[in-house]
Scaffold this motif. Structure first.
Motif, mmCIF file in Angstrom:
data_model
loop_
_atom_site.group_PDB
_atom_site.id
_atom_site.type_symbol
_atom_site.label_atom_id
_atom_site.label_comp_id
_atom_site.label_asym_id
_atom_site.label_seq_id
_atom_site.Cartn_x
_atom_site.Cartn_y
_atom_site.Cartn_z
ATOM 1 N N SER A 4 0.833 -1.192 0.000
ATOM 2 C CA SER A 4 0.000 0.000 0.000
ATOM 3 C C SER A 4 0.872 1.247 0.000
ATOM 4 C CB SER A 4 -0.940 0.010 1.203
ATOM 5 O OG SER A 4 -0.189 0.120 2.395
ATOM 6 N N LEU A 5 0.263 2.362 -0.373
ATOM 7 C CA LEU A 5 0.949 3.652 -0.385
ATOM 8 C C LEU A 5 0.187 4.616 0.495
ATOM 9 C CD1 LEU A 5 3.149 5.523 -1.698
ATOM 10 C CD2 LEU A 5 1.401 6.124 -3.399
ATOM 11 N N GLY A 6 0.869 5.190 1.481
ATOM 12 C CA GLY A 6 0.244 6.166 2.359
ATOM 13 C C GLY A 6 0.641 7.576 1.974
ATOM 14 N N VAL A 7 -0.350 8.435 1.781
ATOM 15 C CA VAL A 7 -0.102 9.808 1.335
ATOM 16 C C VAL A 7 -0.862 10.776 2.241
ATOM 17 C CG1 VAL A 7 -0.249 11.458 -0.567
ATOM 18 C CG2 VAL A 7 0.144 9.026 -1.058
ATOM 19 N N LEU A 8 -0.134 11.686 2.865
ATOM 20 C CA LEU A 8 -0.732 12.730 3.694
ATOM 21 C C LEU A 8 -0.680 14.043 2.931
ATOM 22 C CD1 LEU A 8 -1.648 14.175 6.324
ATOM 23 C CD2 LEU A 8 0.738 14.124 7.070
ATOM 24 N N ILE A 9 -1.810 14.742 2.870
ATOM 25 C CA ILE A 9 -1.886 16.019 2.163
ATOM 26 C C ILE A 9 -2.582 17.031 3.052
ATOM 27 C CG2 ILE A 9 -2.694 17.248 0.104
ATOM 28 C CD1 ILE A 9 -2.912 14.502 -1.300
ATOM 29 N N THR A 10 -1.891 18.093 3.437
ATOM 30 C CA THR A 10 -2.566 19.202 4.099
ATOM 31 C C THR A 10 -3.018 20.193 3.035
ATOM 32 O OG1 THR A 10 -0.494 20.427 4.428
ATOM 33 C CG2 THR A 10 -1.192 18.946 6.200
ATOM 34 N N GLY A 11 -4.014 20.993 3.374
ATOM 35 C CA GLY A 11 -4.570 21.910 2.384
ATOM 36 C C GLY A 11 -5.292 21.174 1.276
ATOM 37 N N ALA A 12 -5.871 20.009 1.593
ATOM 38 C CA ALA A 12 -6.507 19.180 0.569
ATOM 39 C C ALA A 12 -7.821 19.762 0.065
ATOM 40 C CB ALA A 12 -6.749 17.772 1.109
ATOM 41 N N SER A 13 -8.410 20.695 0.805
ATOM 42 C CA SER A 13 -9.646 21.314 0.327
ATOM 43 C C SER A 13 -9.375 22.472 -0.625
ATOM 44 C CB SER A 13 -10.503 21.787 1.508
ATOM 45 O OG SER A 13 -9.778 22.688 2.331
ATOM 46 N N GLY A 14 -8.092 22.752 -0.882
ATOM 47 C CA GLY A 14 -7.726 23.769 -1.859
ATOM 48 C C GLY A 14 -7.484 23.171 -3.229
ATOM 49 N N ALA A 15 -7.085 24.006 -4.172
ATOM 50 C CA ALA A 15 -6.982 23.581 -5.568
ATOM 51 C C ALA A 15 -5.880 22.550 -5.789
ATOM 52 C CB ALA A 15 -6.765 24.801 -6.464
ATOM 53 N N ILE A 16 -4.637 22.876 -5.411
ATOM 54 C CA ILE A 16 -3.538 21.942 -5.643
ATOM 55 C C ILE A 16 -3.686 20.710 -4.758
ATOM 56 C CG2 ILE A 16 -1.052 21.602 -5.424
ATOM 57 C CD1 ILE A 16 -0.615 24.454 -6.276
ATOM 58 N N GLY A 17 -4.039 20.907 -3.492
ATOM 59 C CA GLY A 17 -4.203 19.768 -2.594
ATOM 60 C C GLY A 17 -5.268 18.805 -3.066
#
Length: 257
Positions: A4-17
């Motif tokens: 599996s691949l785990g990916v954390l993204i902050t600012g995900a409710s924005g355009a790039i995120g």
């Protein structure tokens, strides 16, 4: 989970995120998405789950040290991500007739744009080092090459993040942990629209996310785009300052004397 691949993204409710979340969403991927706008985050989660990803959400206050520390410690212990995108950010700009940015806005901007990504690295990098692999990705800006007169605080925060990421890359590389600094130009978003000045060679969030993923997969130190704007911003940093300032005014990024 093996494979599996785990990916954390902050600012995900924005355009790039949001575009990054959709780009990585696939079976076998565990997405940890953070954002301030819960409704947009829930909608994004549905889209990513429909693509087969396992998704969990967070809307903690990133600038609250206790909340951030507890959240990241929990992630590091139970499901340390493979890739961490420190993407959350904001902008501010100067006023007319020499007016500076309100200090409260500047302080908040520095906290989210610079202090939070550094805190994320402090919390997660040691666990990645112990594991022997991982990738930290800092979303800087082409404004890190040379401060823009219309957004000095934003430029400063992104320059600081660029320098931090570059330094951290050299420190963590021998331990199997990669660090990439992303330097986007103009990417269509509400934040981009609110920025003063011209916005040449604007990219869609989806195009930006594809370019970022390619660079991260190759563990590139610097992921800068579009090429022509990156080249021009780099020249602003190496030309004599008097010439750089004249060029910026001529291009519409500053008040004319």
């Amino acid at each position: 989970m093996a494979g599996s691949l785990g990916v954390l993204i902050t600012g995900a409710s924005g355009a790039i995120g949001g575009a990054l979340a959709r780009e990585y969403a696939a079976p076998g991927t565990h997405l940890v998405l953070h954002g301030r706008r819960r409704e947009a985050l829930e909608s994004l989660a549905e889209t990513c789950r429909a693509s087969g990803a396992r998704v969990e959400l967070s809307d903690i206050a990133l600038t609250d040290d206790r909340q951030l520390s507890a959240w990241l410690a929990d992630l590091a212990e139970r499901d340390l991500p493979d890739i961490v995108f420190a993407n959350a950010g904001q902008n501010s700009h100067v006023g007319a007739a020499g007016a500076l940015e309100p200090w409260e806005d500047v302080s908040e901007l520095l906290a989210i744009n610079l202090r939070v990504p550094m805190a994320m690295a402090q919390a997660l990098a040691p666990a990645m080092v112990r594991r022997g692999r991982g990738q930290l990705v800092f979303i800087s800006s082409l404004a890190a090459w040379h401060g823009l007169p219309v957004t000095p605080s934003y430029s400063a925060s992104k320059a600081g993040l660029k320098a931090y990421g570059e330094g951290l890359r050299g420190h963590l590389a021998p331990h199997g942990v990669g660090v990439s600094v992303v330097m986007p130009g103009y990417v269509s978003s509400a934040m981009c629209d609110a920025m003063p000045g011209p916005k040449p060679w604007r990219w869609s969030p989806e195009r930006a996310a594809r370019a970022i993923r390619r660079g991260v997969t190759r563990n590139r130190a610097r992921i800068a785009f579009p090429w022509l704007l990156n080249h021009g911003c780099w020249w602003l940093a190496v030309l004599p300052e008097s010439l750089s300032q004249r060029l910026l005014r001529w291009l519409g990024y500053g008040e004319r004397p």
